[in-house]
Design a protein around this motif. Sequence first.
Motif, mmCIF file in Angstrom:
data_model
loop_
_atom_site.group_PDB
_atom_site.id
_atom_site.type_symbol
_atom_site.label_atom_id
_atom_site.label_comp_id
_atom_site.label_asym_id
_atom_site.label_seq_id
_atom_site.Cartn_x
_atom_site.Cartn_y
_atom_site.Cartn_z
ATOM 1 N N GLY A 168 -6.126 -7.192 9.298
ATOM 2 C CA GLY A 168 -6.267 -6.342 10.925
ATOM 3 C C GLY A 168 -5.047 -5.510 11.428
ATOM 4 O O GLY A 168 -5.205 -4.405 11.660
ATOM 5 N N SER A 169 -4.015 -6.457 11.461
ATOM 6 C CA SER A 169 -2.829 -5.961 11.860
ATOM 7 C C SER A 169 -1.825 -4.911 10.860
ATOM 8 O O SER A 169 -1.430 -3.461 10.910
ATOM 9 C CB SER A 169 -1.929 -6.782 12.469
ATOM 10 N N LEU A 170 -1.907 -5.232 9.715
ATOM 11 C CA LEU A 170 -1.761 -4.486 8.471
ATOM 12 C C LEU A 170 -2.337 -3.302 8.629
ATOM 13 O O LEU A 170 -2.250 -2.324 8.239
ATOM 14 C CB LEU A 170 -1.405 -5.317 7.041
ATOM 15 N N ALA B 292 -4.094 -1.791 10.522
ATOM 16 C CA ALA B 292 -3.954 -1.157 12.248
ATOM 17 C C ALA B 292 -2.768 0.482 11.980
ATOM 18 O O ALA B 292 -2.746 1.239 11.857
ATOM 19 C CB ALA B 292 -3.942 -1.318 13.181
ATOM 20 N N VAL B 293 -1.835 -0.189 10.852
ATOM 21 C CA VAL B 293 -0.407 0.949 10.436
ATOM 22 C C VAL B 293 -1.380 1.873 9.323
ATOM 23 O O VAL B 293 -0.728 2.712 9.972
ATOM 24 C CB VAL B 293 0.505 0.054 9.913
ATOM 25 N N LEU B 294 -1.888 1.312 7.828
ATOM 26 C CA LEU B 294 -2.619 2.686 7.309
ATOM 27 C C LEU B 294 -3.340 3.482 7.911
ATOM 28 O O LEU B 294 -3.754 4.201 7.652
ATOM 29 C CB LEU B 294 -3.430 1.637 6.183
ATOM 30 N N GLU B 295 -4.073 3.389 9.832
ATOM 31 C CA GLU B 295 -4.963 4.049 10.239
ATOM 32 C C GLU B 295 -4.356 4.766 10.915
ATOM 33 O O GLU B 295 -5.084 5.855 11.393
ATOM 34 C CB GLU B 295 -5.755 3.166 10.769
ATOM 35 N N ASN B 296 -2.987 4.267 11.261
ATOM 36 C CA ASN B 296 -1.795 5.519 12.106
ATOM 37 C C ASN B 296 -2.088 6.706 11.612
ATOM 38 O O ASN B 296 -1.978 7.261 10.196
ATOM 39 C CB ASN B 296 -0.545 4.838 12.681
ATOM 40 N N ARG C 55 -5.887 -7.309 1.425
ATOM 41 C CA ARG C 55 -4.446 -7.597 0.721
ATOM 42 C C ARG C 55 -4.328 -6.692 -0.131
ATOM 43 O O ARG C 55 -3.647 -5.480 -0.429
ATOM 44 C CB ARG C 55 -3.727 -8.831 0.399
ATOM 45 N N ARG C 56 -5.209 -6.828 -1.820
ATOM 46 C CA ARG C 56 -4.705 -5.514 -2.881
ATOM 47 C C ARG C 56 -4.592 -4.359 -2.570
ATOM 48 O O ARG C 56 -4.563 -3.161 -2.758
ATOM 49 C CB ARG C 56 -6.001 -6.267 -3.927
ATOM 50 N N THR C 57 -5.660 -4.334 -2.092
ATOM 51 C CA THR C 57 -6.172 -3.026 -0.932
ATOM 52 C C THR C 57 -5.415 -2.451 -0.444
ATOM 53 O O THR C 57 -4.948 -0.940 -0.899
ATOM 54 C CB THR C 57 -7.581 -2.683 -0.022
ATOM 55 N N PHE C 58 -4.182 -3.239 0.253
ATOM 56 C CA PHE C 58 -3.251 -2.451 1.487
ATOM 57 C C PHE C 58 -1.915 -2.307 0.165
ATOM 58 O O PHE C 58 -1.717 -1.343 0.141
ATOM 59 C CB PHE C 58 -3.359 -3.873 2.862
ATOM 60 N N ALA D 68 1.737 1.085 -2.841
ATOM 61 C CA ALA D 68 1.938 1.623 -4.566
ATOM 62 C C ALA D 68 1.893 3.532 -4.440
ATOM 63 O O ALA D 68 2.768 3.841 -4.724
ATOM 64 C CB ALA D 68 1.360 0.856 -5.020
ATOM 65 N N GLU D 69 0.609 3.787 -4.412
ATOM 66 C CA GLU D 69 0.633 5.313 -4.493
ATOM 67 C C GLU D 69 1.289 5.993 -3.314
ATOM 68 O O GLU D 69 1.658 7.060 -3.466
ATOM 69 C CB GLU D 69 -1.677 5.437 -3.342
#
Length: 209
Positions: free
Chosen positions: A74-76, A78-82, A132-135, A140-141
Motif C-alpha cells: 500500500g505504501s509503495l 501510494a508513491v505511484l498515485e502521487n 509487486r510485479r505491477t509496481f 520500468a515503463e
Amino acid sequence: MVKTKDQETVRRGRPGYDQQSVLNVAVGVFNKHGYEATSMGILAENLGISKSAIYHHVPSKGDLLRLALEEALGSLEAVLENPSASVGRADARLEFVLRGTVQVLCDKLPYVTLLLRLRGNTEIERDALERRRTFDHTVAELVDAARAEGSLRGDIDPRTTARLLFGTINSIVEWYKPGGPLTPQKLADDLIAMMFDGLHLPAAARVIA
C-alpha cells in the motif's frame, strides 16, 4: 457512547497489545523463521501470550501476513498515485518514484523485507507478488520513457537498467539500519546521484596524478 473502530480493536485485544503491535512482532518473527516455518505457537511465545489470545486480534496467521504485506504494498503504490509520479518529464517522475521507494523501504523496512522474501506458496503471497510485479513494471515503463525522451542514456537496454535499479534499491533491506547516521533523505540523495550521474567525478573536478 459509540466506540470508535480503534477503541474496539483495543478492547478486543489483550492488555499491552493491539492489532498493530501484534503485527509488528509477527513480521519480525516471519522474517526470522520464514512465514511457513512460523507456527501460531512460535508467535504466541514471542508475544508472551497464549495462542488463543492471538485470535482476539486476527482470525489467522494468513491474516497477519495479508495485513503485513498491505503495509508494504500500500505504501509503495501510494508513491505511484502521487501526481508527481505521473506529471512532467519522465526522468523527474522516475526520480520522484525512486526517492519515494527508498523512503518506504526505510520507513517500512521489516514489512518490505517480508515482501521481498515471498515464495508465492499461498494465494495471499501470489496476489502480493502480482502487485509487486505491477509496481516494478510501472517503474520500468518510466525508465523506458526517460530513455525515449533523451534524458537517460540509450546505449543500455532499459530492461537491464530497470533490473539494476531494483536490485540496488531492494538491497537496502539487507544492510540499512534505521536510526543510524545515514538518514533516508541522504540515502535517497546518494542513490540518485550514483544512478543518474555515476561514480566518476566530472572531468573538471578530477585531480590528475
